[in-house]
Design a protein around this motif. Structure first.
Motif, PDB file in Angstrom:
ATOM      1  N   ASP A 123       3.960   1.487  -1.192  1.00  0.00           N
ATOM      2  CA  ASP A 123       4.586   1.580  -2.516  1.00  0.00           C
ATOM      3  C   ASP A 123       3.611   2.140  -3.544  1.00  0.00           C
ATOM      4  O   ASP A 123       3.995   2.947  -4.396  1.00  0.00           O
ATOM      5  CB  ASP A 123       5.091   0.203  -2.968  1.00  0.00           C
ATOM      6  CG  ASP A 123       6.266  -0.285  -2.133  1.00  0.00           C
ATOM      7  OD1 ASP A 123       6.890   0.551  -1.445  1.00  0.00           O
ATOM      8  OD2 ASP A 123       6.546  -1.499  -2.172  1.00  0.00           O
ATOM      9  N   ALA A 124       2.361   1.716  -3.473  1.00  0.00           N
ATOM     10  CA  ALA A 124       1.352   2.220  -4.412  1.00  0.00           C
ATOM     11  C   ALA A 124       1.116   3.709  -4.188  1.00  0.00           C
ATOM     12  O   ALA A 124       0.971   4.472  -5.154  1.00  0.00           O
ATOM     13  CB  ALA A 124       0.051   1.451  -4.257  1.00  0.00           C
ATOM     14  N   ALA A 125       1.103   4.152  -2.943  1.00  0.00           N
ATOM     15  CA  ALA A 125       0.904   5.575  -2.648  1.00  0.00           C
ATOM     16  C   ALA A 125       2.084   6.397  -3.159  1.00  0.00           C
ATOM     17  O   ALA A 125       1.896   7.483  -3.720  1.00  0.00           O
ATOM     18  CB  ALA A 125       0.724   5.777  -1.152  1.00  0.00           C
ATOM     19  N   GLU A 156       3.507   9.852 -10.043  1.00  0.00           N
ATOM     20  CA  GLU A 156       2.784  10.061 -11.298  1.00  0.00           C
ATOM     21  C   GLU A 156       2.042  11.398 -11.286  1.00  0.00           C
ATOM     22  O   GLU A 156       2.022  12.111 -12.296  1.00  0.00           O
ATOM     23  CB  GLU A 156       1.802   8.926 -11.548  1.00  0.00           C
ATOM     24  CG  GLU A 156       1.141   9.043 -12.900  1.00  0.00           C
ATOM     25  CD  GLU A 156       0.375   7.795 -13.271  1.00  0.00           C
ATOM     26  OE1 GLU A 156      -0.578   7.939 -14.049  1.00  0.00           O
ATOM     27  OE2 GLU A 156       0.731   6.701 -12.813  1.00  0.00           O
ATOM     28  N   ASP A 157       1.451  11.748 -10.138  1.00  0.00           N
ATOM     29  CA  ASP A 157       0.778  13.046 -10.031  1.00  0.00           C
ATOM     30  C   ASP A 157       1.762  14.185 -10.252  1.00  0.00           C
ATOM     31  O   ASP A 157       1.455  15.153 -10.940  1.00  0.00           O
ATOM     32  CB  ASP A 157       0.103  13.199  -8.666  1.00  0.00           C
ATOM     33  CG  ASP A 157      -1.108  12.298  -8.514  1.00  0.00           C
ATOM     34  OD1 ASP A 157      -1.584  11.758  -9.532  1.00  0.00           O
ATOM     35  OD2 ASP A 157      -1.575  12.135  -7.366  1.00  0.00           O
ATOM     36  N   GLU A 158       2.954  14.079  -9.667  1.00  0.00           N
ATOM     37  CA  GLU A 158       3.972  15.113  -9.851  1.00  0.00           C
ATOM     38  C   GLU A 158       4.387  15.220 -11.314  1.00  0.00           C
ATOM     39  O   GLU A 158       4.605  16.311 -11.824  1.00  0.00           O
ATOM     40  CB  GLU A 158       5.181  14.816  -8.969  1.00  0.00           C
ATOM     41  CG  GLU A 158       4.933  15.046  -7.500  1.00  0.00           C
ATOM     42  CD  GLU A 158       6.108  14.649  -6.635  1.00  0.00           C
ATOM     43  OE1 GLU A 158       7.187  14.359  -7.193  1.00  0.00           O
ATOM     44  OE2 GLU A 158       5.948  14.635  -5.409  1.00  0.00           O
ATOM     45  N   ARG A 159       4.473  14.070 -11.988  1.00  0.00           N
ATOM     46  CA  ARG A 159       4.862  14.078 -13.406  1.00  0.00           C
ATOM     47  C   ARG A 159       3.818  14.833 -14.230  1.00  0.00           C
ATOM     48  O   ARG A 159       4.153  15.645 -15.087  1.00  0.00           O
ATOM     49  CB  ARG A 159       4.997  12.633 -13.907  1.00  0.00           C
ATOM     50  CG  ARG A 159       5.486  12.530 -15.338  1.00  0.00           C
ATOM     51  CD  ARG A 159       5.627  11.077 -15.735  1.00  0.00           C
ATOM     52  NE  ARG A 159       4.376  10.349 -15.702  1.00  0.00           N
ATOM     53  CZ  ARG A 159       3.520  10.280 -16.722  1.00  0.00           C
ATOM     54  NH1 ARG A 159       3.785  10.910 -17.840  1.00  0.00           N
ATOM     55  NH2 ARG A 159       2.417   9.596 -16.607  1.00  0.00           N
ATOM     56  N   TRP A 160       2.523  14.587 -13.951  1.00  0.00           N
ATOM     57  CA  TRP A 160       1.477  15.282 -14.688  1.00  0.00           C
ATOM     58  C   TRP A 160       1.488  16.775 -14.386  1.00  0.00           C
ATOM     59  O   TRP A 160       1.291  17.605 -15.267  1.00  0.00           O
ATOM     60  CB  TRP A 160       0.100  14.707 -14.339  1.00  0.00           C
ATOM     61  CG  TRP A 160      -0.179  13.442 -15.086  1.00  0.00           C
ATOM     62  CD1 TRP A 160      -0.136  12.187 -14.594  1.00  0.00           C
ATOM     63  CD2 TRP A 160      -0.494  13.315 -16.466  1.00  0.00           C
ATOM     64  NE1 TRP A 160      -0.420  11.282 -15.573  1.00  0.00           N
ATOM     65  CE2 TRP A 160      -0.653  11.951 -16.739  1.00  0.00           C
ATOM     66  CE3 TRP A 160      -0.670  14.219 -17.501  1.00  0.00           C
ATOM     67  CZ2 TRP A 160      -0.959  11.477 -18.014  1.00  0.00           C
ATOM     68  CZ3 TRP A 160      -0.993  13.747 -18.764  1.00  0.00           C
ATOM     69  CH2 TRP A 160      -1.129  12.396 -19.002  1.00  0.00           C
ATOM     70  N   ALA A 209       4.069   5.600  -5.669  1.00  0.00           N
ATOM     71  CA  ALA A 209       3.998   5.601  -7.134  1.00  0.00           C
ATOM     72  C   ALA A 209       2.932   6.576  -7.625  1.00  0.00           C
ATOM     73  O   ALA A 209       3.136   7.274  -8.612  1.00  0.00           O
ATOM     74  CB  ALA A 209       3.701   4.186  -7.641  1.00  0.00           C
ATOM     75  N   LYS A 210       1.798   6.642  -6.944  1.00  0.00           N
ATOM     76  CA  LYS A 210       0.739   7.575  -7.333  1.00  0.00           C
ATOM     77  C   LYS A 210       1.204   9.019  -7.189  1.00  0.00           C
ATOM     78  O   LYS A 210       0.964   9.837  -8.061  1.00  0.00           O
ATOM     79  CB  LYS A 210      -0.514   7.345  -6.505  1.00  0.00           C
ATOM     80  CG  LYS A 210      -1.623   8.323  -6.855  1.00  0.00           C
ATOM     81  CD  LYS A 210      -2.952   7.841  -6.448  1.00  0.00           C
ATOM     82  CE  LYS A 210      -4.087   8.780  -6.747  1.00  0.00           C
ATOM     83  NZ  LYS A 210      -3.926   9.758  -7.748  1.00  0.00           N
ATOM     84  N   ARG A 211       1.882   9.329  -6.074  1.00  0.00           N
ATOM     85  CA  ARG A 211       2.396  10.690  -5.897  1.00  0.00           C
ATOM     86  C   ARG A 211       3.390  11.050  -6.985  1.00  0.00           C
ATOM     87  O   ARG A 211       3.385  12.170  -7.495  1.00  0.00           O
ATOM     88  CB  ARG A 211       3.046  10.826  -4.520  1.00  0.00           C
ATOM     89  CG  ARG A 211       2.054  11.194  -3.455  1.00  0.00           C
ATOM     90  CD  ARG A 211       2.746  11.511  -2.153  1.00  0.00           C
ATOM     91  NE  ARG A 211       2.349  10.475  -1.209  1.00  0.00           N
ATOM     92  CZ  ARG A 211       3.160   9.650  -0.570  1.00  0.00           C
ATOM     93  NH1 ARG A 211       4.443   9.769  -0.693  1.00  0.00           N
ATOM     94  NH2 ARG A 211       2.687   8.736   0.237  1.00  0.00           N
ATOM     95  N   ARG A 270       0.833  -1.202   0.000  1.00  0.00           N
ATOM     96  CA  ARG A 270       0.000   0.000   0.000  1.00  0.00           C
ATOM     97  C   ARG A 270       0.873   1.261   0.000  1.00  0.00           C
ATOM     98  O   ARG A 270       0.594   2.216  -0.704  1.00  0.00           O
ATOM     99  CB  ARG A 270      -0.925   0.000   1.205  1.00  0.00           C
ATOM    100  CG  ARG A 270      -1.912   1.143   1.179  1.00  0.00           C
ATOM    101  CD  ARG A 270      -2.827   1.118   2.358  1.00  0.00           C
ATOM    102  NE  ARG A 270      -3.704  -0.056   2.259  1.00  0.00           N
ATOM    103  CZ  ARG A 270      -4.527  -0.445   3.193  1.00  0.00           C
ATOM    104  NH1 ARG A 270      -4.613   0.214   4.315  1.00  0.00           N
ATOM    105  NH2 ARG A 270      -5.283  -1.498   3.020  1.00  0.00           N
TER     106      ARG A 270
END
Length: 52
Positions: free
Chosen positions: A23-25, A31-35, A27-29, A21
């Motif tokens: 690691d998933a959080a 990806e959000d930063e990349r966008w 990774a999501k952060r 959980r």
């Protein structure tokens, strides 16, 4: 006279070591930063073109 009452005990909070959980959080952060970086770069590009 005997009266039954319902006791309202608070359940103990369980503590889990949930690395998946976390690691998933992370990774999501990421990806959000990349966008956000793409959006900011696009806006800056538009603003630079408007000021010229």
């Amino acid at each position: 006279m005997f009266v039954l009452t319902e006791s309202r005990l608070h359940p103990r909070q369980q503590i889990f070591n949930d690395n998946d959980r976390e690691d998933a959080a992370i990774a999501k952060r990421a990806e959000d930063e990349r966008w956000i970086e793409h959006i900011v770069e696009a806006l800056l590009g538009k603003l630079k073109r408007m000021w010229k």
